[in-house]
Write an enzyme that holds these catalytic residues in place. Structure first.
Site, mmCIF file in Angstrom:
data_model
loop_
_atom_site.group_PDB
_atom_site.id
_atom_site.type_symbol
_atom_site.label_atom_id
_atom_site.label_comp_id
_atom_site.label_asym_id
_atom_site.label_seq_id
_atom_site.Cartn_x
_atom_site.Cartn_y
_atom_site.Cartn_z
ATOM 1 N N SER A 101 0.817 -1.208 0.000
ATOM 2 C CA SER A 101 0.000 0.000 0.000
ATOM 3 C C SER A 101 0.858 1.269 0.000
ATOM 4 O O SER A 101 1.696 1.431 -0.867
ATOM 5 C CB SER A 101 -0.955 -0.050 1.195
ATOM 6 N N ASP A 245 -2.193 6.267 -3.977
ATOM 7 C CA ASP A 245 -1.074 5.545 -3.373
ATOM 8 C C ASP A 245 -0.736 4.360 -4.298
ATOM 9 O O ASP A 245 -1.411 4.147 -5.303
ATOM 10 C CB ASP A 245 -1.401 5.141 -1.922
ATOM 11 N N ASP A 249 -5.997 2.489 -3.664
ATOM 12 C CA ASP A 249 -7.249 2.444 -2.898
ATOM 13 C C ASP A 249 -7.479 3.774 -2.167
ATOM 14 O O ASP A 249 -8.514 3.970 -1.550
ATOM 15 C CB ASP A 249 -7.307 1.253 -1.930
HETATM 16 MG MG MG Z 1 -3.388 1.617 -0.264
#
Ligand code: MG
Length: 454
Positions: A101, A245, A249
């Site tokens: 992430s 990112d 998301d």
């Molecule tokens: Mg993320």
């Protein structure tokens, strides 16, 4: 951190670690085998973001799944929400997305999803960890192994499905002919986000959209990492800038004047877009700005708070029949589409709201209540739990009368605002958020609380 130190953090949000110093392929294989054993075979979707260690971990995870008789559908480099969509559409038993992430390139992680295309629940996570620790994976003989197929094209499918979401005002968006600069940090949103905007009739200017995993800025889409995006928005006189990112998301916005308006306002805009068309409850996490709370309430919505973490928000959305919500870090969840944070639906909702109001982004921001927010972090010490108790006993000295919520660290709501201090789900740190209606008060409280925990 010393360069030899190992780091692995396990939680419902995934198994996250430093590549080669905590998170190794063998560990990924064992986790995947444990996960596949719990699923009992069937199909599992595997996707990843663009970081260079991703292809190694895809192979490791695939081996683990195949070894316990699971059929792997490898959908390649895609946003995390695309994995969620593919699981549902392919009627798979689950999925694994390989992405750390917003963490820098030296990290990677495995995120696990259930057959609903949602993050595994805390209970499912405990089962997974138990299976992993018991070393009881159900390895199969040579003639019962799973198969592997590659199914590319899911980013385009995600875009197609986003465009079909009813609440998105496609005609109105098209009319505005938005000029949008996209900064995908060369991550998994590099293809999907520009494609979506193009299909919505926007003129798209791309920076950091090479899908090569070269994070040329800090991967978190926070203001301090968006200076290049700001420059390009100004240079091209764009209507807005959009940054995500590495696993797309989370979405952050830059207005037409070149100001990074903060990730929090992405959610406020999405909430406004949905509630003005479709009333119902809103679910946000305990770290989310009061702007979103106020916007939702002004549109007649009851606001429910959940613990931080996508699975917690989604769980509460289900319990409270939330129609919109998410996390203030730019993670918008629109459950009528799918129950996961998604930068694509966030982008479409933002444009939809601007198109409906006829405002520019900076004019839209002006309509929101003004709060001053400082997010900070510090090293987590072993006495954190007892410090929290001490802090609660003394908090009235700092903030006067307050209401306390102890579900996720401590959150105090007081007359001028709120603050929350909690340990991170993904890193060995604590996170502190202070938000009040006064700049001076916010910075004073932020400093004082940090001092107490240092
Ligand atoms: Mg993320």
């Amino acid at each position: 951190m010393k360069s030899t130190e190992k780091l692995l953090v396990k939680s419902t949000s995934g198994i996250r670690g430093l590549v080669g110093r905590g998170l190794e392929p063998a560990l990924a294989t064992e986790y995947a085998a444990a996960f596949g054993t719990l699923l009992g075979g069937g199909k599992v979707v595997v996707g990843r973001d663009t970081r260079p260690s991703g292809s190694m971990f895809v192979r490791a995870v695939t081996s683990g799944l195949v070894s316990v008789g699971v059929d792997v559908i490898d959908i390649g480099i895609v946003p995390t929400p695309t994995v969620e969509i593919a699981i549902k559409q392919l009627k798979a038993r689950g999925g694994i997305c390989i992405t750390a992430s917003h963490n820098p390139a030296e990290w990677n992680a495995l995120k696990f999803f259930n057959n609903q295309g949602e993050f595994i629940t805390p209970k499912q996570y405990r089962q997974l960890d138990k299976m992993f620790n018991s070393k009881a994976a159900g390895f199969k003989p040579h003639n019962k192994l799973g198969s592997v197929i590659s199914r590319p094209g899911w980013a385009a499918e995600h875009v197609r499905k986003t465009l079909a979401v009813k609440i998105i005002k496609r005609a109105a968006i098209r009319k505005r002919k938005f000029r949008v600069v996209v900064d995908a940090v060369n991550g998994a949103g590099s293809e999907a986000l520009p494609l979506l905007l193009d299909k919505l009739g926007a003129k798209v200017i791309k920076i950091n959209c090479n899908s090569d995993g070269n994070f040329t800025r800090g991967p978190e889409p926070v203001a301090k990492n968006l200076s290049r995006l700001i420059g390009v928005v100004k240079k091209h006189k764009a209507d807005l800038g959009m940054a995500c990112d590495p696993d797309a998301d989370r979405l952050a916005l830059v207005d037409e004047k070149g100001r990074a308006i903060g990730e929090e306002l992405t959610l406020a805009m999405a909430v406004a877009a949905v509630l003005s068309a479709k009333p119902g409850p809103t679910v946000i996490n305990l770290s989310t700005s009061k702007v979103t709370h106020d916007v939702a309430e002004s549109l007649g919505s009851k606001v429910h708070y959940s613990k931080v973490g996508e699975s917690n928000v989604v769980e509460m959305m289900r319990a409270r029949r939330g129609v919109i919500g998410g996390e203030g870090n730019g993670g918008v969840i629109y459950p009528a589409f799918h129950a996961g944070r998604d930068a694509l639906i966030a982008a479409a909702l933002v444009l939809s709201h601007l198109a409906a109001s006829g405002r520019t982004l900076s004019e839209q921001v002006e309509t929101f209540p003004k709060y001053y927010n400082i997010k900070t972090k510090g090293q987590l010490k072993s006495n954190f739990a007892s410090k929290l108790k001490q802090f609660e006993r003394r908090a009235h000295n700092l903030v006067g009368k307050f209401k306390v919520d102890r579900r996720d660290g401590l959150r105090f709501d007081f007359e001028q605002g709120w603050l929350q201090i909690r340990s991170s789900n993904t890193e060995p740190i604590y996170r502190l958020i202070v938000e009040t209606n006064s700049k001076a008060l916010t910075s004073r409280l932020s400093r004082q609380v940090k001092q107490f925990f240092t």
